[in-house]
Design a protein around this motif. Structure first.
Motif, PDB file in Angstrom:
ATOM      1  N   THR A 276       0.932  -1.287  -0.150  1.00 49.36           N
ATOM      2  CA  THR A 276       0.021  -0.141  -0.083  1.00 49.36           C
ATOM      3  C   THR A 276       0.746   1.182   0.044  1.00 49.36           C
ATOM      4  OG1 THR A 276      -0.067   0.086   2.390  1.00 49.36           O
ATOM      5  CG2 THR A 276      -1.827  -1.217   1.386  1.00 49.36           C
ATOM      6  N   GLY A 277       0.417   2.409  -0.337  1.00 47.02           N
ATOM      7  CA  GLY A 277       1.023   3.688  -0.533  1.00 47.02           C
ATOM      8  C   GLY A 277       1.399   4.131  -1.727  1.00 47.02           C
ATOM      9  N   THR A 278       2.223   4.968  -1.810  1.00 41.53           N
ATOM     10  CA  THR A 278       2.527   5.796  -3.226  1.00 41.53           C
ATOM     11  C   THR A 278       4.047   6.075  -3.284  1.00 41.53           C
ATOM     12  OG1 THR A 278       2.388   8.031  -2.059  1.00 41.53           O
ATOM     13  CG2 THR A 278       0.407   7.072  -3.013  1.00 41.53           C
ATOM     14  N   SER A 279       4.349   6.196  -4.505  1.00 40.11           N
ATOM     15  CA  SER A 279       5.791   6.570  -4.743  1.00 40.11           C
ATOM     16  C   SER A 279       5.991   7.379  -6.013  1.00 40.11           C
ATOM     17  CB  SER A 279       6.681   5.226  -5.040  1.00 40.11           C
ATOM     18  OG  SER A 279       6.402   4.449  -6.129  1.00 40.11           O
ATOM     19  N   PHE A 280       7.173   7.979  -6.392  1.00 37.00           N
ATOM     20  CA  PHE A 280       7.180   8.933  -7.175  1.00 37.00           C
ATOM     21  C   PHE A 280       8.658   9.302  -7.669  1.00 37.00           C
ATOM     22  CE2 PHE A 280       8.378  13.382  -8.467  1.00 37.00           C
ATOM     23  CZ  PHE A 280       7.948  13.651  -9.720  1.00 37.00           C
ATOM     24  N   ASN A 281       9.012   9.376  -8.718  1.00 36.53           N
ATOM     25  CA  ASN A 281      10.595   9.360  -9.090  1.00 36.53           C
ATOM     26  C   ASN A 281      10.665  10.322 -10.413  1.00 36.53           C
ATOM     27  OD1 ASN A 281      11.487   7.904 -11.643  1.00 36.53           O
ATOM     28  ND2 ASN A 281      10.409   6.283 -10.143  1.00 36.53           N
ATOM     29  N   TYR A 282      11.758  11.320 -10.268  1.00 36.43           N
ATOM     30  CA  TYR A 282      11.911  12.009 -11.874  1.00 36.43           C
ATOM     31  C   TYR A 282      13.416  11.971 -11.840  1.00 36.43           C
ATOM     32  CZ  TYR A 282      13.069  15.969 -14.587  1.00 36.43           C
ATOM     33  OH  TYR A 282      13.469  16.701 -15.696  1.00 36.43           O
ATOM     34  N   SER A 302       9.944  10.003 -15.777  1.00 38.08           N
ATOM     35  CA  SER A 302       9.265  10.190 -14.548  1.00 38.08           C
ATOM     36  C   SER A 302       8.118   9.083 -14.359  1.00 38.08           C
ATOM     37  CB  SER A 302       8.689  11.495 -14.487  1.00 38.08           C
ATOM     38  OG  SER A 302       7.985  11.676 -13.278  1.00 38.08           O
ATOM     39  N   SER A 303       7.746   8.925 -13.260  1.00 34.35           N
ATOM     40  CA  SER A 303       6.701   7.773 -13.032  1.00 34.35           C
ATOM     41  C   SER A 303       6.244   7.966 -11.552  1.00 34.35           C
ATOM     42  CB  SER A 303       7.388   6.441 -13.027  1.00 34.35           C
ATOM     43  OG  SER A 303       7.952   5.973 -11.923  1.00 34.35           O
ATOM     44  N   PHE A 304       4.658   7.830 -11.316  1.00 35.04           N
ATOM     45  CA  PHE A 304       4.133   7.976 -10.156  1.00 35.04           C
ATOM     46  C   PHE A 304       3.114   6.682 -10.138  1.00 35.04           C
ATOM     47  CE2 PHE A 304       0.062   8.615  -8.196  1.00 35.04           C
ATOM     48  CZ  PHE A 304       0.723   9.403  -6.955  1.00 35.04           C
ATOM     49  N   SER A 305       3.456   5.933  -8.973  1.00 37.79           N
ATOM     50  CA  SER A 305       2.388   4.831  -8.643  1.00 37.79           C
ATOM     51  C   SER A 305       1.931   5.004  -7.423  1.00 37.79           C
ATOM     52  CB  SER A 305       3.347   3.545  -8.866  1.00 37.79           C
ATOM     53  OG  SER A 305       4.380   3.630  -7.659  1.00 37.79           O
ATOM     54  N   SER A 306       0.630   4.201  -7.504  1.00 37.46           N
ATOM     55  CA  SER A 306      -0.084   4.064  -6.052  1.00 37.46           C
ATOM     56  C   SER A 306      -0.736   2.805  -6.046  1.00 37.46           C
ATOM     57  CB  SER A 306      -1.213   5.057  -6.199  1.00 37.46           C
ATOM     58  OG  SER A 306      -1.985   5.094  -5.081  1.00 37.46           O
ATOM     59  N   HIS A 307      -0.793   2.294  -4.608  1.00 34.96           N
ATOM     60  CA  HIS A 307      -1.264   1.057  -4.441  1.00 34.96           C
ATOM     61  C   HIS A 307      -2.233   1.370  -3.402  1.00 34.96           C
ATOM     62  CE1 HIS A 307       2.317  -0.787  -6.095  1.00 34.96           C
ATOM     63  NE2 HIS A 307       3.007   0.335  -5.661  1.00 34.96           N
ATOM     64  N   ILE A 308      -3.664   0.971  -3.522  1.00 36.40           N
ATOM     65  CA  ILE A 308      -4.696   1.263  -2.780  1.00 36.40           C
ATOM     66  C   ILE A 308      -5.337   0.075  -2.255  1.00 36.40           C
ATOM     67  CG2 ILE A 308      -6.925   2.567  -2.965  1.00 36.40           C
ATOM     68  CD1 ILE A 308      -5.679   4.223  -5.474  1.00 36.40           C
ATOM     69  N   PRO A 309      -5.508  -0.229  -1.005  1.00 35.27           N
ATOM     70  CA  PRO A 309      -6.324  -1.040  -0.532  1.00 35.27           C
ATOM     71  C   PRO A 309      -7.747  -0.965  -0.911  1.00 35.27           C
ATOM     72  CG  PRO A 309      -5.687   0.315   1.515  1.00 35.27           C
ATOM     73  CD  PRO A 309      -5.026   0.778   0.158  1.00 35.27           C
ATOM     74  N   ILE A 310      -8.383  -2.037  -1.193  1.00 35.21           N
ATOM     75  CA  ILE A 310      -9.877  -1.909  -1.487  1.00 35.21           C
ATOM     76  C   ILE A 310     -10.515  -3.002  -0.574  1.00 35.21           C
ATOM     77  CG2 ILE A 310      -9.805  -1.218  -4.010  1.00 35.21           C
ATOM     78  CD1 ILE A 310      -9.575  -4.145  -5.031  1.00 35.21           C
ATOM     79  N   LEU A 311     -10.085  -3.949  -0.193  1.00 34.31           N
ATOM     80  CA  LEU A 311     -10.717  -4.986   0.881  1.00 34.31           C
ATOM     81  C   LEU A 311      -9.632  -5.213   2.148  1.00 34.31           C
ATOM     82  CD1 LEU A 311     -12.310  -7.571  -1.525  1.00 34.31           C
ATOM     83  CD2 LEU A 311     -13.593  -5.831  -0.200  1.00 34.31           C
ATOM     84  N   ASP A 312     -10.339  -5.422   3.332  1.00 32.68           N
ATOM     85  CA  ASP A 312      -9.489  -5.915   4.701  1.00 32.68           C
ATOM     86  C   ASP A 312      -8.799  -7.198   4.097  1.00 32.68           C
ATOM     87  OD1 ASP A 312     -10.049  -3.504   5.565  1.00 32.68           O
ATOM     88  OD2 ASP A 312     -11.922  -4.675   6.765  1.00 32.68           O
TER      89      ASP A 312
END
Length: 440
Positions: A276-282, A302-312
């Protein structure tokens, strides 16, 4: 007289009423110890158990507290997350200070030596096979050492057309501080393919010697949490010999010296089997004649990524957006190539090459049951890459759709194994990928 004084005392007691209980007599009953609030306590000592290879200092430098600090309620969750994020531990449990101010940390080391055969096969261009050995916890300090060799072969792994050797060393947290330093090098021969419109055009044998170094600095509390910056230098000397096909005017012998600079941001919670969480790099890469190069090339990615929990249960929705561009004297081997298992899936290296690109990866990662080491994944990759203003494969957009699976061995550092099957809508072909760790 005495009787009068006694009567006066009784009257005073009646007027003032009953006296409150002393503070020591006040108490609140909690059904369990977990329900009781954690009162501020000074940390008198830290005890670590479960270490087999990792040095205690590697654990202590990741903690949000030290001896003499006052314990905060957030220290447990923050400390456990940081220890998991090192990738070294299958489990990490921190208990609040007891009555004597002792904080106990229990961890379980993961196996850190990874020997992995590597192979790739393409129905256009080269195939290769090799082996890589990686030690992820050198000296017990989370340093990383990697040695690899690779054989470039003919179709279906017949014949040897080039052998190369590579190595790298990552010194994490110099003197337990915010700086990390890496070195890498490569030497040998490899097959270099050139493509036109996604089709193999010619093959060269490349003789290459290269090396690079990079210094990174964490601006957050620990590396990998919050903002960071990097500065690097690389040097590469290459010559090419035509093996088959017509010669290409964009394949030239080169001496490329470049500097790199970049900024990163990361706030990830690595739960071993899911993120879970986010990251970014340039990153900015500059090769210039003033640095000793025989060409001038300017690259940005550059890139941006995100990992979003949708269930427990550990299911997540994961996405990444990536882009880049190169200007100047961009040679054939300086083109971006986004058709692979970590880029735009459903396409082979060589099919999607160019100087400007943008693409997005969308994934749903679902464990077969809560806490399972096995995940099922569905994904869609969408993007485009341009070369000299021309779109790849003459399509307005490139799409790959597919599914895959992930198996995580908790006892092994970087122990996630990945397999994906993807269908490229622009070529009407299936591609299959096998690798380690998540695609992003």
């Amino acid at each position: 007289m005495r009787i009068g004084l006694l009567i006066i005392a009784i009257i005073c007691l009646q007027l003032t009423g009953p006296q409150p209980l002393l503070a020591a007599d006040n108490y609140t009953y909690y059904g369990t110890e977990d329900n009781a609030p954690i009162l501020p306590r000074a940390i008198q000592n830290i005890e670590i158990s479960g270490l087999k290879k990792t040095q205690p200092r590697t654990v202590l430098r990741e903690l949000p507290f030290s001896v003499g600090d006052t314990w905060q309620e957030s220290d447990k969750a923050t400390g456990e997350r940081r220890l998991r994020n090192t990738g070294l531990f299958a489990e990490a449990i921190i208990t609040p200070p007891d009555r004597d101010g002792l904080v106990h940390i229990w961890v379980r080391d993961r196996w850190s030596l990874f020997v992995l055969p590597e192979a790739s096969r393409s129905d256009i261009g080269k195939t290769s096979a090799g082996i890589a050995a990686t030690e992820h916890n050198m000296w017990g300090l989370n340093h990383n050492v990697r040695l690899a060799t690779r054989e470039e072969t003919g179709k279906n792994f017949t014949g040897v057309k080039g052998t190369s050797f590579s190595g790298s060393y990552l010194w994490r947290r110099i003197n337990d501080g915010p700086l990390s330093l890496s070195f890498s090098g490569n030497t040998g021969q490899r097959v270099f393919d050139t493509f036109q419109n996604g089709q193999l055009y010619s093959q060269y044998r490349e003789q290459n010697v290269s090396w690079a170094t990079q210094l990174s600095m964490a601006h957050g509390p620990v590396p990998g949490e919050g903002w960071g910056s990097l500065l690097g230098f690389s040097s590469s000397l290459s010559s090419f010999t035509l093996m088959s096909g017509p010669p290409s005017t964009t394949v030239i012998a080169k001496h490329r010296n470049a500097i790199q600079a970049g900024v990163t941001y990361q706030l990830i919670d690595d739960n071993i089997t899911w993120l879970t969480g986010t990251s970014f790099n340039y990153t900015w890469d500059i090769a210039h004649r003033g640095l000793g190069s025989n060409l001038n090339v300017y690259r940005q990615t550059s890139s941006f990524s995100s990992h979003i929990p949708i269930l427990d249960t550990g299911s997540t929705f994961d996405f990444r957006i990536s882009g880049g561009g190169a200007t100047g004297s961009v040679a054939q081997d300086g083109l971006f190539d986004i058709g692979d298992g970590r880029g735009l899936r459903g396409y082979l290296p060589g099919e999607l090459q160019g100087t400007y690109y943008v693409y997005s990866n969308l994934e749903g990662r679902i464990p077969i049951k809560p806490g399972s080491n096995f995940q099922l994944v569905g994904f869609t990759d969408v993007g485009q890459i341009w070369n000299l203003g021309r779109r790849a494969l003459d399509k307005s957009v490139i799409v790959g759709v597919g599914a895959g699976a992930r198996l995580t061995l908790r006892w092994l550092v970087n122990g996630t194994f990945r397999t994906d099957a993807s269908y490229g809508l622009a070529t009407s072909n299936w591609r299959f990928y096998f690798g380690t760790s998540q695609a992003f």
